[in-house]
Design a protein around this motif. Structure first.
Motif, PDB file in Angstrom:
ATOM      1  N   THR A  19      31.998  -6.995  18.680  1.00 28.77           N
ATOM      2  CA  THR A  19      30.862  -7.877  18.101  1.00 28.77           C
ATOM      3  C   THR A  19      30.694  -7.641  16.843  1.00 28.77           C
ATOM      4  OG1 THR A  19      29.284  -6.808  18.866  1.00 28.77           O
ATOM      5  CG2 THR A  19      30.088  -8.417  20.559  1.00 28.77           C
ATOM      6  N   GLU A  20      30.403  -8.654  15.916  1.00 27.88           N
ATOM      7  CA  GLU A  20      30.175  -8.472  14.584  1.00 27.88           C
ATOM      8  C   GLU A  20      28.522  -8.362  14.307  1.00 27.88           C
ATOM      9  OE1 GLU A  20      31.035 -11.867  11.783  1.00 27.88           O
ATOM     10  OE2 GLU A  20      32.071 -10.433  10.641  1.00 27.88           O
ATOM     11  N   LYS A  21      28.199  -7.123  13.613  1.00 24.96           N
ATOM     12  CA  LYS A  21      26.759  -7.069  13.410  1.00 24.96           C
ATOM     13  C   LYS A  21      26.540  -6.770  11.987  1.00 24.96           C
ATOM     14  CE  LYS A  21      26.624  -3.201  15.725  1.00 24.96           C
ATOM     15  NZ  LYS A  21      26.096  -1.835  16.094  1.00 24.96           N
ATOM     16  N   ASN A  22      25.221  -7.236  11.465  1.00 24.78           N
ATOM     17  CA  ASN A  22      24.796  -7.281  10.247  1.00 24.78           C
ATOM     18  C   ASN A  22      24.909  -5.552   9.920  1.00 24.78           C
ATOM     19  OD1 ASN A  22      24.984  -9.789   9.465  1.00 24.78           O
ATOM     20  ND2 ASN A  22      22.610 -10.209  10.304  1.00 24.78           N
ATOM     21  N   ALA A  23      25.053  -5.281   8.279  1.00 25.24           N
ATOM     22  CA  ALA A  23      25.018  -4.144   7.864  1.00 25.24           C
ATOM     23  C   ALA A  23      24.752  -4.091   6.476  1.00 25.24           C
ATOM     24  CB  ALA A  23      26.192  -3.056   8.197  1.00 25.24           C
ATOM     25  N   VAL A  24      23.789  -3.261   5.888  1.00 25.20           N
ATOM     26  CA  VAL A  24      23.826  -3.252   4.363  1.00 25.20           C
ATOM     27  C   VAL A  24      24.495  -2.110   3.743  1.00 25.20           C
ATOM     28  CG1 VAL A  24      22.074  -2.931   2.584  1.00 25.20           C
ATOM     29  CG2 VAL A  24      21.319  -4.249   4.676  1.00 25.20           C
ATOM     30  N   LEU A  29      15.351   0.448  -0.927  1.00 21.77           N
ATOM     31  CA  LEU A  29      15.591  -1.090  -1.137  1.00 21.77           C
ATOM     32  C   LEU A  29      16.495  -1.635   0.085  1.00 21.77           C
ATOM     33  CD1 LEU A  29      16.321  -1.082  -4.752  1.00 21.77           C
ATOM     34  CD2 LEU A  29      14.373  -1.986  -3.754  1.00 21.77           C
ATOM     35  N   ALA A  30      17.666  -0.696   0.369  1.00 22.03           N
ATOM     36  CA  ALA A  30      18.480  -1.135   1.649  1.00 22.03           C
ATOM     37  C   ALA A  30      17.789  -1.306   2.856  1.00 22.03           C
ATOM     38  CB  ALA A  30      19.490  -0.167   1.741  1.00 22.03           C
ATOM     39  N   LEU A  31      16.963  -0.388   2.991  1.00 22.90           N
ATOM     40  CA  LEU A  31      15.900  -0.511   4.330  1.00 22.90           C
ATOM     41  C   LEU A  31      15.075  -1.592   4.353  1.00 22.90           C
ATOM     42  CD1 LEU A  31      14.787   0.940   6.862  1.00 22.90           C
ATOM     43  CD2 LEU A  31      13.130   2.090   5.322  1.00 22.90           C
ATOM     44  N   ALA A  32      14.759  -1.969   3.422  1.00 18.94           N
ATOM     45  CA  ALA A  32      13.805  -3.375   3.251  1.00 18.94           C
ATOM     46  C   ALA A  32      14.581  -4.664   3.578  1.00 18.94           C
ATOM     47  CB  ALA A  32      12.950  -3.322   2.109  1.00 18.94           C
ATOM     48  N   GLU A  74      15.786  -4.585   7.287  1.00 18.30           N
ATOM     49  CA  GLU A  74      14.760  -5.266   8.185  1.00 18.30           C
ATOM     50  C   GLU A  74      14.639  -6.819   8.064  1.00 18.30           C
ATOM     51  OE1 GLU A  74      10.865  -3.387   9.882  1.00 18.30           O
ATOM     52  OE2 GLU A  74      10.530  -3.051   7.583  1.00 18.30           O
ATOM     53  N   VAL A  75      14.840  -7.291   7.080  1.00 14.49           N
ATOM     54  CA  VAL A  75      14.719  -8.725   6.996  1.00 14.49           C
ATOM     55  C   VAL A  75      15.972  -9.445   7.667  1.00 14.49           C
ATOM     56  CG1 VAL A  75      14.831 -10.751   5.178  1.00 14.49           C
ATOM     57  CG2 VAL A  75      13.348  -8.748   4.500  1.00 14.49           C
ATOM     58  N   LEU A  76      16.954  -8.840   7.516  1.00 10.12           N
ATOM     59  CA  LEU A  76      18.437  -9.342   8.055  1.00 10.12           C
ATOM     60  C   LEU A  76      18.479  -8.925   9.559  1.00 10.12           C
ATOM     61  CD1 LEU A  76      20.848  -7.943   5.357  1.00 10.12           C
ATOM     62  CD2 LEU A  76      20.263 -10.256   5.555  1.00 10.12           C
ATOM     63  N   GLY A  77      17.651  -8.118  10.077  1.00  7.69           N
ATOM     64  CA  GLY A  77      17.617  -7.657  11.530  1.00  7.69           C
ATOM     65  C   GLY A  77      18.789  -6.773  11.453  1.00  7.69           C
ATOM     66  N   ARG A  94      16.154   1.095  16.539  1.00  7.98           N
ATOM     67  CA  ARG A  94      16.490   2.104  15.850  1.00  7.98           C
ATOM     68  C   ARG A  94      17.265   1.820  14.717  1.00  7.98           C
ATOM     69  NH1 ARG A  94      15.307   7.208  15.552  1.00  7.98           N
ATOM     70  NH2 ARG A  94      16.628   8.788  14.564  1.00  7.98           N
ATOM     71  N   LEU A  95      17.385   2.315  13.523  1.00  6.18           N
ATOM     72  CA  LEU A  95      18.093   2.158  12.407  1.00  6.18           C
ATOM     73  C   LEU A  95      18.853   3.469  12.147  1.00  6.18           C
ATOM     74  CD1 LEU A  95      18.023   0.450   9.228  1.00  6.18           C
ATOM     75  CD2 LEU A  95      17.841   2.731   8.610  1.00  6.18           C
ATOM     76  N   THR A  96      19.986   3.274  11.782  1.00  6.60           N
ATOM     77  CA  THR A  96      21.295   4.221  11.465  1.00  6.60           C
ATOM     78  C   THR A  96      21.722   4.416  10.148  1.00  6.60           C
ATOM     79  OG1 THR A  96      21.855   4.160  13.896  1.00  6.60           O
ATOM     80  CG2 THR A  96      23.391   5.430  12.306  1.00  6.60           C
ATOM     81  N   ILE A  97      21.677   5.511   9.376  1.00  5.84           N
ATOM     82  CA  ILE A  97      22.455   5.486   8.210  1.00  5.84           C
ATOM     83  C   ILE A  97      23.881   6.197   8.283  1.00  5.84           C
ATOM     84  CG2 ILE A  97      22.074   6.047   5.820  1.00  5.84           C
ATOM     85  CD1 ILE A  97      19.274   6.519   6.217  1.00  5.84           C
ATOM     86  N   HIS A  98      24.654   5.322   7.950  1.00  4.51           N
ATOM     87  CA  HIS A  98      26.051   5.837   7.918  1.00  4.51           C
ATOM     88  C   HIS A  98      26.441   6.642   6.777  1.00  4.51           C
ATOM     89  CE1 HIS A  98      26.755   3.594  11.878  1.00  4.51           C
ATOM     90  NE2 HIS A  98      25.953   2.713  11.474  1.00  4.51           N
TER      91      HIS A  98
END
Length: 226
Positions: free
Chosen positions: A5-10, A106-109, A112-115, A158-162
């Motif tokens: 499944t495709e998910k949003n990522a910044v 900035l990426a975190l903000a 959040e907006v993108l979910g 939870r947010l993950t930083i890759h």
């Protein structure tokens, strides 16, 4: 794609070699990539032009945020300080104070907006200039902070930083990107590239890049000023 499944990522995209590779990795893993570049008053704009080309080539949506760190200066990239052309000791003057902290915020903000629960950044702690904000300890601390400081984290998303490059040599990064079809001729790594994106060939970033292509056995597509 490796995910079903495709998910949003910044994805933080500077226009350089590492961030281009990270964008390709995130795309290959099945993420819908939202690329983020920061116009922070750096010495040249050619890396931002490179970021746009890379985003287009890898089908990512690019957002450029303007934030003038020249207001503070303190770095050869944001102040009237010469870029060194010889290898030195310690943290070099090309270190931009708090740059990765600011960019990750900035990426975190935007995430959040993108979910989006995933942020990708091309930090590397092997073949790099010794910047403190490229270390695993920093990334782990920021990820923990992000999950404490955001609405998404509080409600359990939870947010993950890759950091897929953090333990790789520059040669390994180039080999991985080549495998994924990254066109490195589009990238700009030089700290003092000219308006056309041509590299000086002498700064720390150029030296690491040249050695990486040589070690990887891949032809160096970098355009040089002379």
């Amino acid at each position: 794609m490796n995910q079903s499944t495709e998910k949003n990522a910044v994805v933080l995209l500077s226009g350089g070699l590492d961030s281009a590779t990270v964008l390709a990795i995130a795309s290959d893993r099945g993420y819908r990539c939202h690329a983020l570049s920061v116009d922070y008053g750096q010495r040249h704009r050619s890396e931002l032009h490179a970021a746009q080309k890379l985003a287009d080539a890898l089908s990512a949506k690019l957002k450029i945020v303007k934030l003038d760190l020249r207001t503070f200066g303190g770095s050869a990239l944001t102040d009237d300080i010469d870029v060194p052309t010889e290898e030195g000791e310690g943290i070099p003057v090309t270190y931009v104070p708090a740059r990765n902290t600011i960019m990750l915020s900035l990426a975190l903000a935007w995430a959040e907006v993108l979910g989006a629960g995933d942020i990708f950044i091309g930090v590397n702690a092997v073949d790099y200039s010794g910047y403190p904000d490229c270390r695993p300890e920093f990334i782990n601390a920021f990820e923990e902070m992000a999950n404490l400081a955001t609405k998404a984290g509080v409600v359990g998303h939870r947010l993950t930083i890759h950091t897929p490059l953090i333990d790789l040599s520059k040669a390994d990064i180039i080999s991985k990107g080549t495998e994924l079809g990254v066109d490195y001729s589009m990238t700009v790594s030089c700290y003092q590239a000219d308006a056309e994106g041509r590299a000086c060939g002498a700064c720390d970033s150029c030296r690491i890049r040249v050695a990486g292509f040589k070690a990887a056995g891949v032809a160096d597509p970098t355009r040089y000023q002379s």
